[in-house]
Design a protein around this motif. Structure first.
Motif, PDB file in Angstrom:
ATOM      1  N   ASN A 131      96.623 -92.397  33.259  1.00 41.33           N
ATOM      2  CA  ASN A 131      97.327 -92.083  32.000  1.00 41.33           C
ATOM      3  C   ASN A 131      96.941 -90.706  31.460  1.00 41.33           C
ATOM      4  O   ASN A 131      96.651 -90.554  30.263  1.00 41.33           O
ATOM      5  N   ASN A 143      99.379 -91.059  36.873  1.00 39.42           N
ATOM      6  CA  ASN A 143      99.906 -92.270  36.239  1.00 39.42           C
ATOM      7  C   ASN A 143      98.866 -93.384  36.177  1.00 39.42           C
ATOM      8  O   ASN A 143      98.855 -94.183  35.239  1.00 39.42           O
ATOM      9  N   ASN A 170     103.514 -98.831  29.559  1.00 38.65           N
ATOM     10  CA  ASN A 170     104.121 -97.848  30.446  1.00 38.65           C
ATOM     11  C   ASN A 170     104.230 -96.509  29.719  1.00 38.65           C
ATOM     12  O   ASN A 170     104.318 -96.466  28.498  1.00 38.65           O
ATOM     13  N   ILE A 171     104.181 -95.440  30.491  1.00 35.43           N
ATOM     14  CA  ILE A 171     104.398 -94.105  29.945  1.00 35.43           C
ATOM     15  C   ILE A 171     105.521 -93.452  30.704  1.00 35.43           C
ATOM     16  O   ILE A 171     105.460 -93.346  31.938  1.00 35.43           O
ATOM     17  N   PHE A 172     106.542 -93.042  30.001  1.00 36.19           N
ATOM     18  CA  PHE A 172     107.646 -92.327  30.633  1.00 36.19           C
ATOM     19  C   PHE A 172     107.305 -90.846  30.698  1.00 36.19           C
ATOM     20  O   PHE A 172     106.299 -90.468  31.261  1.00 36.19           O
ATOM     21  N   THR A 219     108.360 -86.002  34.265  1.00 36.81           N
ATOM     22  CA  THR A 219     108.770 -87.400  34.231  1.00 36.81           C
ATOM     23  C   THR A 219     107.724 -88.258  34.921  1.00 36.81           C
ATOM     24  O   THR A 219     106.812 -87.749  35.597  1.00 36.81           O
ATOM     25  N   ARG A 220     107.868 -89.573  34.800  1.00 41.91           N
ATOM     26  CA  ARG A 220     106.936 -90.456  35.463  1.00 41.91           C
ATOM     27  C   ARG A 220     106.978 -90.260  36.979  1.00 41.91           C
ATOM     28  O   ARG A 220     105.977 -90.405  37.661  1.00 41.91           O
ATOM     29  N   ALA A 232     103.860 -87.835  24.586  1.00 42.69           N
ATOM     30  CA  ALA A 232     104.190 -88.831  25.602  1.00 42.69           C
ATOM     31  C   ALA A 232     105.127 -89.888  25.042  1.00 42.69           C
ATOM     32  O   ALA A 232     105.044 -90.238  23.857  1.00 42.69           O
ATOM     33  N   ARG A 284     100.405 -84.908  36.398  1.00 51.32           N
ATOM     34  CA  ARG A 284      99.989 -86.127  35.727  1.00 51.32           C
ATOM     35  C   ARG A 284      99.396 -87.110  36.722  1.00 51.32           C
ATOM     36  O   ARG A 284      99.689 -87.045  37.922  1.00 51.32           O
TER      37      ARG A 284
END
Length: 121
Positions: free
Chosen positions: A76, A73, A30-32, A52-53, A97, A71
């Motif tokens: 990525n 998601n 996961n990427i916050f 933010t995500r 990140a 971004r």
């Protein structure tokens, strides 16, 4: 192992635009938050933009209204659209990140290697 790779830097003239991209790869659960920072010669690294995500954004005072962070998601990636560039925007731009590499794992603060942006007058 996770890495961030920036692309899109270069030399532009006053008032022109440039788009930076950053791709995260490796073992990613996961990427916050994702961010762009910059550092000019002799100056401290400063926040350019943060997302933010969920897509909530925040900008540094010097770039607000001229830069847009976005971004993807699923891919990525995080991008920075820079418009109305000024010589004072000249710096090395870094992608950052908050990445989790495994379920219930710690959040790692990962940095890219940086990409040079030079704005001539």
């Amino acid at each position: 192992q996770v890495q961030l790779v920036e692309s899109g830097g270069g030399l532009v003239h006053l008032g022109e635009s440039l788009r930076l991209s950053c791709q995260a790869s490796g073992s990613i659960y996961n990427i916050f938050a994702m961010s762009w920072y910059r550092q000019a010669p002799g100056k401290q690294r400063e926040l350019v933009a943060h997302i933010t995500r969920g897509g909530i954004t925040r900008y540094g005072d010097s770039t607000k209204g001229r830069f847009t962070i976005s971004r993807d998601n699923a891919q990525n990636t995080v991008s920075l659209q820079m418009s109305s560039l000024k010589p004072e925007d000249t710096a090395v731009y870094y992608c950052n990140a908050e990445i989790v590499m495994a379920y219930a794992g710690p959040v790692d603060d990962v940095w890219g290697q940086g990409t040079q942006v030079t704005v001539s007058s």
